[in-house]
Design an enzyme around this catalytic site. Sequence first.
Site: not given
Lengths: 484, 94, 479
Positions: C73, C148, C172
């Site tokens: 990420k 996310s 997330s």
Amino acid sequence: MNTKIQYEPVIGLEVHVQLSTKSKLFCACSTQFGEAPNQNTCPVCMGWPGSLPVLNEEALKLAVRVGLALHCQVSEKIKFDRKNYFYPDLPKAYQISQYDMPVNKLGWVEIEIQNGKEIQKKKIGITRAHLEEDAGKLLHEGVKDGSLVDYNRAGTPLLEIVSEPEIYSPKEAYEYLKTLKMILEYLEVSDCNMEEGSLRCDANISVRPVGEMKLGTKTEIKNMNSFRAVERALNYEIGRQMEMAAQGEKILQETRLWDETSGQTFSMRSKEEAHDYRYFPEPDLVPFRIAREMMDSIQKALPELPAARAKRFQDDYQLSAYDASVLTQEKALANYFEACVKEGSDPKTACNWILSEVLALLNAKCISVKDSPVQPKDLLGMLRLIEDKTISGKIAKEILPLMFETMKSAADIVQSRGLTQVNDAQLLEDLADKIVQANPVLVEDYRAGKKKALAFFVGQIMKETKGKANPQLVNEILVKKLGG
Amino acid sequence: MEFEIEKIAQLSRLSLKPEELKKLRKDIESILGYIKTLGDLKTGDIEPTSHVLDLENVFRKDDVTRINIRDEVISRAPCVEGPFFKVPKVVDKE
Amino acid sequence: MEKQLYELTLKEAIDVAKAEGPWEIIRAVIDRTALLNPRLNAFVRFEPEHFLKKSRKSEDFKGVLSGAPLSVKDNICIHGCETTCASKILRGHVPPYDATVIRKLGDAGAFFLGQCNMDEFAFGSSCETSAYGAVKNPWDIERVPGGSSGGSAVAVAADMTIAALGSDTGGSIRQPAALCGVVGLKPTYGRVSRYGLIAFGSSFDQIGPITKTVEDSAILMNLISGFDPHDSTSVNQTVPDYTKALARNVKGLRIGLPKEYFVEGIDPEVETKVREAANVLKQLGAQIKTISLPHTAYAVAVYYIVAVAEASSNLGRFDGVQYGLRAPGKNLLEMYFETRNQGFGEEAKRRILLGNFVLSAGYYEAYYRKGQKVRTLIRKDFEEAFKEVDLILTPTSPTPAFKINEKISDPLAMYLSDIFTIPANLVGIPAMSLPCGFTEKGLPIGVQLMAKPFDEEGIFRAAFALEQEIRIYKRKPKL
């Protein structure tokens, strides 16, 4: 109602002292002063995204050491909090500090105030002494359209020592700072070097009508670079506030900067909102428990502090309160004195020599006691020469500066320069006879009661012997001859 | 409403445009309205949770490690002068 | 049909790489990503060349992973590689150090392909707040992938990477894993070092694996877990070999279904599939019982006080001084305001304002401290529950993937989509989402398993049994 209202100042001091750990509070960067800009940095102390703090154990120990020496309640459990504000020297936009669970609470420092001949003692309360990280440095001087940032200092461990508002004059403030610095130096927790910024002081000050209990509106004074500057700034600010109070003007709560050159404080005018630091517990650090064993071992390792040492000097060495207090103001000086005594010097004699001649020479040359070229054993060697009458005290005063310069022993200097005291009674008597005969008028004066004439004869003999004659012996001989 | 967006925006160093301000105020007021449900709970003597772990006393030793990142970060910084970061004038002195 | 190299699980890829070297797999994944990324927007930076240059000769690709290609990420710092949290304010931010997980995986022979898209600063549940544009769900590109860590989940689901790392502050990792049909684990708080993870909510954040299978998740957990002297909140506790927990044996395992998680508002298809998953475990020998977590309804409110307060402070450092965006300004204040106003997106601003408000003078007690206290109540709920059961089974998300733009204008509705994942972060316990079925429209549904702190093994045990029984991980999106 013509009587003027009398006002009194109320002062509280915040002292920030850098703790002398090798590495920073939350990272392994060096705390060394004076390195190239931004050299002592890493992602943690520069606050790079993703970096995390880990507490330096030594910094906590030093903080506890100070707390114990200041008679504080050392907390069993402590935590760190974030103090949020924006400033370019604060790389994370928050300072890791302590809000409601500081390391140390509620202590005191005893100060001495000279009042004419008398020394008065007074305890100043310590509200708290907590750990926090220092900010970086902002440079404005000589920079075109902006300021430069150096993060070398960012993350250095600081102990913020906050006094109660119990200081009632600039003089007391000065004495408080002096005493506090003395204690910190004895503890060997900090360099306490104001020029390098390892000790800094801000003052909160307000005035109120005498007899009033409620505190007036305070201002905070910053940018004072010496204890004398603190005293001067406070004097100025008290005057300013009292005048405003007398005129019925409203005093604004604000931060003011001391300007050394003009001798005035100036408002830091800014359009900013009142500070709202939004403190909250630092989630990146766990709480800390100060174990009883850790506290005990720190307590045990506490050195004798200046007040206790001065008291002991009075008791053990029969020094006056004044001498004992001056000798103990600096740990190295007190050590110097005690080394002389341990080597066998008479305490009073050593004290006199150190406080007058030795200190004067050190001060003139700006040398610290620790680095003195004349070490206790060297001084003692000289004192011995006086004792066994090899030299007079007067000669000794001439020799001492030579010892500072040449780093030779007193004995060597005496020998190489032929300064040995003349103790030969026959030789001195012959000299006395000669001088007495040459000055009949003065002899008559002396015999008529002008005892001061004696000094002339002593002086003459000293001149003849280049100052080496044993002054006591000379005195005895002359009194005998003149009185005869 | 207790939420003074202009004050908080100032504190947050955000300068919001009027339409932005209006929308964000409305959103946040609605979120705060939702959050108010917590008021139903009696929490007088409940200990607050700052950490979910019961960790204590995580220290590092006072050892120095030198890792030189200065030149690397200075070379990429938005504004520098020599080995320093540079920022615009901090205050307008009067 | 023979399996394509990019379709390999991590376990399979490691076996192939050990035998034949990783290059064929790496090439296959690179080609696949080049083809799909323009459509899905899963990566914000896909620069295998960077890592080829930086790292490494073939001998670097030894270790457990043997050069298997991974992605992370865009909020996990890689030395020398731009890392932006999908925010404009961090454009040009190049970390001068590696996150601990990057160092650990690098040491284990990982090959990093690039950085995955996300909601800006991990603020969101749909990957629509990214400064690099929205990410698309590979099962239906009109729908969100969740967030996310949506980019990471999409990359895994669409075979654009063999496995990925995400971060989880309120769901997330798990919610996008559920919406994309992959396996996502949020470890126990303190299990994996946060050093180098750009913080959102420091007392909630954990890095975790997003993988094609439960086994892959265990393999990565073996590599990234453990104490880190750079993270005071990482726990000094032995890391077990998680792959040993992958025995198909759930006999006697006590699994609780909290009644507060099966209520109105939950999509009926989701509820059906999750209950079926519970039944499968029951048939395999687990005991299923209904439990209660009475303070569930307050979790979202607590989260949007405490996590957002931490976030507002964590985001203070983005001020244009050292890195990233700097807008010009006549003086310092102007520079601050302009930089932050231009650099942050709307959701980031919303959370910064909310966070600073709940911490501000006069409101701290009523909001922040109240939130922390209710957090304690929620922790107590779980402590009580775990006296009765070993695992808690719930839906991961109340609904399958929703349409792009469906919730973006209603922040509160968006926040409530994390209602089932937030509690695990408030309490710090491990939680995994794994696929348990599909809706009629073919959208994946995830089931969540939560365990006691540091009992990731319990989760792996049940998850592996369930996965092997229903075997839906073989179903792939048509792309």
